[in-house]
Design a protein around this motif. Structure first.
Motif, PDB file in Angstrom:
ATOM      1  N   SER A 107       1.483   5.439  -8.697  1.00 41.26           N
ATOM      2  CA  SER A 107       1.246   4.224  -7.908  1.00 41.26           C
ATOM      3  C   SER A 107       2.525   3.485  -7.534  1.00 41.26           C
ATOM      4  CB  SER A 107       0.318   3.278  -8.684  1.00 41.26           C
ATOM      5  OG  SER A 107       0.900   2.925  -9.927  1.00 41.26           O
ATOM      6  N   LYS A 108       3.691   4.064  -7.838  1.00 43.17           N
ATOM      7  CA  LYS A 108       4.944   3.379  -7.547  1.00 43.17           C
ATOM      8  C   LYS A 108       5.188   3.286  -6.042  1.00 43.17           C
ATOM      9  CE  LYS A 108       9.943   3.480  -8.341  1.00 43.17           C
ATOM     10  NZ  LYS A 108      11.093   4.216  -8.921  1.00 43.17           N
ATOM     11  N   VAL A 109       5.247   2.079  -5.531  1.00 42.47           N
ATOM     12  CA  VAL A 109       5.508   1.849  -4.108  1.00 42.47           C
ATOM     13  C   VAL A 109       7.013   1.765  -3.892  1.00 42.47           C
ATOM     14  CG1 VAL A 109       5.118   0.297  -2.153  1.00 42.47           C
ATOM     15  CG2 VAL A 109       3.307   0.670  -3.839  1.00 42.47           C
ATOM     16  N   LEU A 110       7.485   2.439  -2.849  1.00 43.00           N
ATOM     17  CA  LEU A 110       8.918   2.554  -2.596  1.00 43.00           C
ATOM     18  C   LEU A 110       9.415   1.470  -1.639  1.00 43.00           C
ATOM     19  CD1 LEU A 110       9.002   6.437  -2.167  1.00 43.00           C
ATOM     20  CD2 LEU A 110       9.740   5.140  -4.171  1.00 43.00           C
ATOM     21  N   LEU A 124       0.802  -1.216   0.000  1.00 39.92           N
ATOM     22  CA  LEU A 124       0.000   0.000   0.000  1.00 39.92           C
ATOM     23  C   LEU A 124       0.838   1.271   0.000  1.00 39.92           C
ATOM     24  CD1 LEU A 124      -2.638  -0.929   2.747  1.00 39.92           C
ATOM     25  CD2 LEU A 124      -2.835  -1.266   0.273  1.00 39.92           C
ATOM     26  N   ALA A 125       1.918   1.259   0.759  1.00 34.40           N
ATOM     27  CA  ALA A 125       2.702   2.479   0.988  1.00 34.40           C
ATOM     28  C   ALA A 125       4.068   2.075   1.512  1.00 34.40           C
ATOM     29  CB  ALA A 125       1.977   3.382   2.000  1.00 34.40           C
ATOM     30  N   PRO A 126       5.028   3.023   1.468  1.00 34.33           N
ATOM     31  CA  PRO A 126       4.948   4.403   0.968  1.00 34.33           C
ATOM     32  C   PRO A 126       5.042   4.444  -0.556  1.00 34.33           C
ATOM     33  CG  PRO A 126       7.148   3.947   1.727  1.00 34.33           C
ATOM     34  CD  PRO A 126       6.352   2.710   2.032  1.00 34.33           C
ATOM     35  N   SER A 127       4.753   5.617  -1.123  1.00 33.60           N
ATOM     36  CA  SER A 127       4.786   5.747  -2.569  1.00 33.60           C
ATOM     37  C   SER A 127       5.367   7.089  -2.972  1.00 33.60           C
ATOM     38  CB  SER A 127       3.375   5.581  -3.148  1.00 33.60           C
ATOM     39  OG  SER A 127       2.508   6.572  -2.618  1.00 33.60           O
ATOM     40  N   VAL A 128       5.632   7.224  -4.263  1.00 33.77           N
ATOM     41  CA  VAL A 128       6.137   8.493  -4.800  1.00 33.77           C
ATOM     42  C   VAL A 128       5.038   9.551  -4.670  1.00 33.77           C
ATOM     43  CG1 VAL A 128       6.907   9.655  -6.904  1.00 33.77           C
ATOM     44  CG2 VAL A 128       7.714   7.342  -6.383  1.00 33.77           C
ATOM     45  N   GLY A 182      15.049   2.865   2.021  1.00 35.97           N
ATOM     46  CA  GLY A 182      15.977   3.905   1.585  1.00 35.97           C
ATOM     47  C   GLY A 182      15.593   5.258   2.158  1.00 35.97           C
ATOM     48  N   GLU A 183      16.329   6.306   1.754  1.00 34.65           N
ATOM     49  CA  GLU A 183      16.040   7.687   2.158  1.00 34.65           C
ATOM     50  C   GLU A 183      15.412   8.418   0.981  1.00 34.65           C
ATOM     51  OE1 GLU A 183      19.218   9.904   3.924  1.00 34.65           O
ATOM     52  OE2 GLU A 183      20.018   8.161   4.981  1.00 34.65           O
ATOM     53  N   TYR A 184      14.350   9.191   1.274  1.00 37.53           N
ATOM     54  CA  TYR A 184      13.607   9.856   0.216  1.00 37.53           C
ATOM     55  C   TYR A 184      13.190  11.269   0.634  1.00 37.53           C
ATOM     56  CZ  TYR A 184      13.039   5.052  -1.514  1.00 37.53           C
ATOM     57  OH  TYR A 184      13.273   3.769  -1.949  1.00 37.53           O
ATOM     58  N   THR A 185      12.948  12.087  -0.381  1.00 41.54           N
ATOM     59  CA  THR A 185      12.332  13.398  -0.168  1.00 41.54           C
ATOM     60  C   THR A 185      10.971  13.465  -0.861  1.00 41.54           C
ATOM     61  OG1 THR A 185      13.600  14.252  -2.049  1.00 41.54           O
ATOM     62  CG2 THR A 185      14.497  14.657   0.155  1.00 41.54           C
ATOM     63  N   ASN A 186      10.849  12.864  -2.036  1.00 41.82           N
ATOM     64  CA  ASN A 186       9.591  12.879  -2.792  1.00 41.82           C
ATOM     65  C   ASN A 186       8.769  11.647  -2.430  1.00 41.82           C
ATOM     66  OD1 ASN A 186       7.596  13.503  -4.672  1.00 41.82           O
ATOM     67  ND2 ASN A 186       8.704  12.530  -6.369  1.00 41.82           N
ATOM     68  N   ILE A 187       8.126  11.698  -1.276  1.00 38.05           N
ATOM     69  CA  ILE A 187       7.491  10.503  -0.716  1.00 38.05           C
ATOM     70  C   ILE A 187       6.215  10.865   0.019  1.00 38.05           C
ATOM     71  CG2 ILE A 187       8.862  10.689   1.413  1.00 38.05           C
ATOM     72  CD1 ILE A 187       8.886   7.635   1.560  1.00 38.05           C
TER      73      ILE A 187
END
Length: 260
Positions: A132-135, A121-125, A138-143
Motif C-alpha cells: 500500500s506504499k504510495v510513491l 490513491l496512486a502511484p504505488s509500489v 521521482g523515477e521508478y521501475t517497481n511501480i
C-alpha cells in the motif's frame, strides 16, 4: 473515454475545455464514447469523437488512441477516464516533463500523484503485491498506477504490442505497468496532483456485474502475468471473502470463489 455520460457532463472533458485555448492547442483530443445510445461519429469543439455503440472497454479505446497518435506522428499519448479533474498547471507540468525526458527512451510513462479528495490513491509500489506504499515524485521501475492521467510514450507502447484487450476494463492499468516493468522501462512520477473518482474504492457497494469484471481481471492478472504475486493474492482473497461473509455480502463472496 465516456460511458453513459455526455461530454458536457464529464468532469474530464470539461476540465480540458476550461484550459486556456493556447494551451489546448498543444493537444489533439480524441473522445471515445462506449455508450450503446451514443450518436454517430463527429466533432465536438475541435475534438474527434468516436462512438463504439456498445461498451467495448478501455483497452480497445486506448488502442484506437494509440493508432491515432501513431498516425499523426505524436510522441506521447495521455489517457483520461471520464471522471478526472485537472487544470492548466497540471498539463503544463506534463509538458515540461515531456520535454525533459523526450530523449530519454528508457522513460515510457509519466504519471501524476492521484488523489480522491484527501486520500492518496496512486502511484504505488508494484512488488510485493498488495503493497500500500504510495510513491512521491521521482523515477521508478517497481511501480504501478492508474490509467487516468497517465502519459505514455507512443513508441514504448507500440514496442510492447499496445494495450492488452484481454483486460477490457479492470486491471488493465496493472497490466500496463507490469508490461513496462517487463520491458525494463521507467516511470516518472510528477508532483502534479490529479483528482479522480475511483470506482473500486468501495467494492462492497459495487454492482455484482461490475464486481464480476473486477474479479475476472484480477484472476487473469495474477494467474497469467504477475504470477509472483499469486500467493499474496490468494491470501488477500481469503481475508476479503471472510469480510464479505461477515457483512452479509454473500453474492460477492461467491464471485470471489468463482474467480479463484
Amino acid at each position: 473515454m465516456l460511458y453513459h455520460q455526455t461530454p458536457e457532463n464529464s468532469s474530464t472533458v470539461q476540465s480540458f475545455y476550461r484550459i486556456a485555448p493556447e494551451l489546448r492547442a498543444h493537444y489533439q483530443l480524441l473522445i471515445v464514447n462506449n455508450s450503446a445510445d451514443s450518436d454517430g461519429s463527429g466533432q465536438y469543439e475541435d475534438a474527434v469523437v468516436k462512438n463504439f455503440k456498445a461498451n467495448q472497454g478501455l483497452a480497445k479505446a486506448y488502442n484506437l488512441g494509440l493508432g491515432y497518435a501513431s498516425q499523426y506522428d505524436l510522441d506521447w499519448l495521455m489517457l483520461f477516464d471520464q471522471d478526472s479533474t485537472f487544470d492548466s498547471k497540471y498539463l503544463q507540468a506534463f509538458e515540461a516533463a515531456q520535454q525533459q525526458y523526450q530523449s530519454e527512451a528508457a522513460v515510457a510513462a509519466i504519471v501524476p500523484q492521484v488523489k480522491q479528495g484527501n486520500v492518496a490513491l496512486a502511484p504505488s509500489v508494484a512488488s510485493p503485491a498488495f503493497n500500500s506504499k504510495v510513491l512521491t515524485a521521482g523515477e521508478y521501475t517497481n511501480i504501478t498506477s492508474i490509467n487516468s492521467g497517465t502519459m505514455l510514450r507512443v513508441q514504448s507502447m507500440t514496442r510492447v504490442g499496445g494495450f492488452n484487450e484481454a483486460f477490457p476494463l479492470d486491471f488493465l492499468d496493472y497490466w500496463i505497468f507490469w508490461r513496462l516493468r517487463q520491458a525494463q522501462l521507467k516511470t516518472v512520477v510528477l508532483p502534479a496532483t490529479l483528482q479522480h473518482e475511483l470506482s473500486v474504492m468501495d467494492l462492497k457497494s459495487m454492482a455484482d456485474v461490475r464486481y464480476t469484471s473486477f474479479a475476472a481481471g484480477e484472476q487473469l492478472f495474477y494467474s497469467k502475468y504477475e504470477v509472483t504475486g499469486k500467493r499474496a493474492w490468494h491470501q488477500h482473497k481469503v481475508l476479503r471473502i471472510g469480510k464479505l461473509l461477515l457483512t452479509g455480502n454473500f453474492n460477492k463472496a461467491k464471485i470471489n470463489l468463482r474467480y479463484w
